[in-house]
Design an enzyme around this catalytic site. Structure first.
Site, PDB file in Angstrom:
ATOM      1  N   VAL A 167       0.967  -1.132   0.010  1.00  0.00           N
ATOM      2  CA  VAL A 167       0.326  -0.378   0.262  1.00  0.00           C
ATOM      3  C   VAL A 167       0.911   1.187  -0.121  1.00  0.00           C
ATOM      4  CG1 VAL A 167      -1.850   1.645   1.547  1.00  0.00           C
ATOM      5  CG2 VAL A 167      -1.756  -1.045   1.311  1.00  0.00           C
ATOM      6  N   HIS A 168       1.931   1.638   0.719  1.00  0.00           N
ATOM      7  CA  HIS A 168       2.893   2.664   1.048  1.00  0.00           C
ATOM      8  C   HIS A 168       3.594   2.913  -0.313  1.00  0.00           C
ATOM      9  CE1 HIS A 168       6.296   4.661   2.780  1.00  0.00           C
ATOM     10  NE2 HIS A 168       6.937   3.875   2.130  1.00  0.00           N
TER      11      HIS A 168
END
Ligand code: HEM
Ligand code: SF4
Lengths: 207, 296
Positions: A167-168
């Site tokens: 996600v990052h």
């Protein structure tokens, strides 16, 4: 992307280098760790020269990552203190993800999602380090009950951490003009004004 | 120890069927503790047949020698002194320790290296050291604390139940050598039956607590003990109700494939988010606005 002297400095060279060391360690750890995680990933061990090398190298890279993450933690800890605005931001993260970010609360250098990421990473690395030491048979011999607990914790936290890192990285790709902050440390003023308006005002003195 | 085999029931870290064309009957080794005199001939036979020599250690004041299983000592006699209520009734309980060859082997379940641990159709659990990566997960998985990692080559070793001898129709070396016939070998069925007759005999001699140790928690074992007091296996250092630890089951159970799918979902979810929602660009208006400010 044309670099403009009016761009805003977001990260120093040291901060970027520190982040890259952690990032490279993470990739090596995730690839070698997943090889032990499930047979479907075992071929990844070949990247490291086979299962034995993956098993030997993984824990040392883990220690290196823990130490270098400590650097990031000390640098960014204060900037990641959660505020009520961050909580509000987080409660409305769905709007953000649907691409409709105009109504989101004004953010400082980091938004609630980034801060959450920071604390999840800090907790994960602490847990991975402790559990990793517990299951490091080559150098330690803890009671088997602790080793079993360590194995469960290590595998579970590793999966959580890998999911958060996906996600990052995706968030950095999705929000255009972000990745350059990790290459050469600057962002455009428009980027800052759109995504981190309070920080923009603080940096430029404008409204 | 490796032999080309066509009768593999399970293989570690493998999700497809193993070579299993050949079927062999289940075997078992039966150790009658009531007949063991602790001579250690089986230890010697084990070293000789497998051609491994342990380092010379030091005596710890007991008859336990070597004091523990090691990468080169795959079986050891453990001596337990038991003082009964009657002060003149002192007993020496001697157990031949080594791999139990569990029907549901925790070592194999925990092993992350494909084919480093196999279970044959005959029930023998064997380590294939050429595939071993030295992580020690088998030790974490084993309910009986059996496998040992060698300091020399970082591979895991344990009793093979002489899989090489059994494959060609011979009994294990320890069985062949035992001078009192305390170690027996045959089909699991036959050994269970034989244990039954011996236990009846022991009951008749007043040893009413005698029984067979073939723990169901690990699906039964292919090394079984006839013991004098089956209600108290702790007296000879065995767990009362062994099974794969719940932590190991959680670690190695359905959570792994589920987590794998979850990770794939997060990665694919991100990709499709990009494809369906598009990138989050800096707005053109904001850029123009700042450009205008600059001109002023
Ligand atoms: C922080 C320091 C770390 C240490 C000391 C460490 C140590 C270990 C050790 C000793 C093992 C067992 C295999 C071997 O002996 O090499 C292992 C497995 C593993 N590690 Fe780490 N590790 C660390 C960090 C990480 C990180 C950051 C990740 C993931 C992003 C990770 C993911 C994994 C995974 C997935 C496994 C396999 C778990 C399983 O078998 O279920 N580790 N680690
Ligand atoms: S006793 Fe331990 S090493 Fe032997 S088969 Fe059972 S789990 Fe594996």
């Amino acid at each position: 992307m044309i670099r403009d002297p009016k761009d805003l400095q977001r990260y120093t060279a040291q901060e970027r280098a520190n982040h890259w060391v952690v990032g490279i360690c993470f990739i090596l750890l995730a690839l070698s760790g997943l090889a032990f995680f499930h047979p479907a990933f075992f071929p990844l061990a070949q990247i490291f020269g086979g299962g034995v090398w993956a098993r030997i190298l993984h824990p040392f890279v883990g220690v290196l990552m823990t130490l270098s993450f400590l650097g990031l933690f000390i640098r960014f800890r204060a900037l990641n203190a959660m505020t009520p605005t961050d909580r509000e931001w987080l409660s409305r993260i769905g709007e953000m993800a649907s691409g409709n970010d105009h109504g989101m609360p004004e953010q400082g250098k980091y938004n609630g999602g980034q801060k959450l990421m920071f604390w999840v990473m800090s907790a994960s690395i602490l847990l991975l380090f402790v559990s990793g030491i517990l299951i490091w048979r080559a150098y330690f011999g803890f009671p088997v009950g602790l080793v079993r607990l360590g194995a469960v914790v290590h595998a579970a936290v590793a999966a959580i951490m890998i999911a958060f890192i996906i996600v990052h990285v995706y968030a950095a790709i999705w929000v255009k003009g972000t990745v350059r902050a990790m290459w050469y440390g600057t962002v455009t003023r428009a980027w800052a004004k759109q995504h981190h308006r309070a920080w923009y005002r603080q940096m430029t003195g404008k409204s | 120890m490796a032999l080309q085999s066509l009768d593999i029931k399970q293989r570690s870290a493998t999700t497809t069927p193993s070579p299993s064309m050949r079927q062999t009957p289940e075997v078992a080794k039966l150790i009658d503790i009531s007949r063991c005199i602790g001579c250690k001939a089986c230890q010697v036979a084990c070293m000789e047949w497998n051609d491994v020599r342990d380092e010379i250690g030091s005596v710890d004041g007991t008859y336990n020698n070597p004091t523990d299983l090691t990468a080169a000592s795959w079986t050891v006699m453990r001596f337990y002194e038991k003082e009964n209520a009657d002060p003149f009734d002192f007993e020496w309980l001697i157990r031949k320790d080594g791999c139990m060859h569990c029907a549901d082997p925790g070592c194999l379940k925990a092993c992350p290296a494909p084919g480093a641990i196999v279970q044959y159709a005959n029930g023998i659990v064997d380590f294939h050291q050429e595939n071993c990566i030295g992580c020690g997960y088998c030790i974490t998985g084993c309910p009986f604390n059996v496998p040992r990692i060698s300091k020399k080559d970082s591979k895991a070793y344990k009793c093979t139940l002489c899989s090489d001898r059994v494959a060609v129709g011979l009994e294990p070396a320890c069985v062949k050598t035992c001078p009192t016939g305390a170690i027996m070998f045959g089909s699991k069925e036959q050994m269970t039956f034989q244990a039954g007759s011996r236990i009846t005999e022991l009951h008749g001699r007043g040893l009413t607590k005698a029984g067979l140790y073939d723990p169901p928690g690990v699906g039964g074992t292919h090394v079984m003990y006839v013991m004098k007091d089956v209600g108290d296996p702790g007296a000879i250092g065995l767990p009362t109700d062994p099974g794969i630890s719940p932590l190991v089951s959680v670690w190695k159970g359905v959570s792994k494939p589920l987590a794998t799918f979850a990770l794939a979902a997060v990665a694919l979810g991100s990709l499709f988010h990009y494809v369906t929602k598009g990138p989050n660009e800096v707005s053109k208006e904001l850029e123009d606005e700042l450009d205008k400010e600059d001109v002023k």
